[in-house]
Design a protein around this motif. Sequence first.
Motif, PDB file in Angstrom:
ATOM      1  N   GLN A  60       0.831  -1.198   0.000  1.00 54.50           N
ATOM      2  CA  GLN A  60       0.000   0.000   0.000  1.00 54.50           C
ATOM      3  C   GLN A  60       0.869   1.253   0.000  1.00 54.50           C
ATOM      4  N   ASP A  61       2.030   1.138   0.665  1.00 60.13           N
ATOM      5  CA  ASP A  61       3.020   2.213   0.624  1.00 60.13           C
ATOM      6  C   ASP A  61       4.188   1.714  -0.226  1.00 60.13           C
ATOM      7  N   LYS A  63       6.492   3.266  -1.951  1.00 62.63           N
ATOM      8  CA  LYS A  63       7.767   3.961  -1.813  1.00 62.63           C
ATOM      9  C   LYS A  63       8.604   3.408  -0.678  1.00 62.63           C
ATOM     10  N   ASN A  64       7.957   3.149   0.463  1.00 66.26           N
ATOM     11  CA  ASN A  64       8.678   2.652   1.634  1.00 66.26           C
ATOM     12  C   ASN A  64       8.527   1.147   1.840  1.00 66.26           C
TER      13      ASN A  64
END
Length: 243
Positions: A60-61, A63-64
């Motif tokens: 869901q994230d 980038k991280n």
Amino acid sequence: MKKFFLLGALLTSSLITPAFSQVKSELQYQVPNIEVAGFAEMEVVPDEIYFNISLREYYQDEKNQKDKVNITTLEKQLIKAVADAGLPKEALSISGVGGYQNYVDKKKKPATFLEAKQYELKVSSAEKLDGIMSKVESRGVQYANVARVDHSKREEFKKQVKIDALKAAKVKAEYLLAALDQKLGKVLEIKELDENLYFPQPVFAKANVRAFAAESADAVQDSDVQYQKIKISYRMQAAFEIK
């Protein structure tokens, strides 16, 4: 002397062979006969549509690389959607398992392995797929496409086409003999000459299969789908006695 004898034997053989073939053909039925071929074809709309569906894990994230949605969660969503659509469990099956490496920043974070699964879903119409896929997280759907089409009564249709082809052969023999003031007698032989089955892929008039749309099931409209028909054709040969 031997050379002349051999040449004579070869000439005699070449003269006898055509005559022998003709006699064999005449003795095959022992009666005057006529051989004809009949053709028949049937077109039917498919009532079995097989879809290939691929689900894959994602973050869901992104980038991280946090809050991963695993394949088990996505699979449960798909199974429930299939059940809610009124389809039996047998309609959905696993066709493959795999995965891929997810690279974000090689220097800061190591590559992570995200699992993927492929399924085959059997439905009677494409509209079913719209409602099912709308209940699965769209980011977890890699693709959904048609694998093949078929018809539940294909074997019954094949039998009927053979019968129609044979009837066509009989009709042809009747009108050919009628032109010579002759009548058709009993059948002497039946042969199946060839079979032709054509199973096309569906042609989508409008792409309403929302494999990647984040819409609710209630908001999904019917798909405007036009299917090419399945073509079944046979050619039958029959020999009849001439009365």
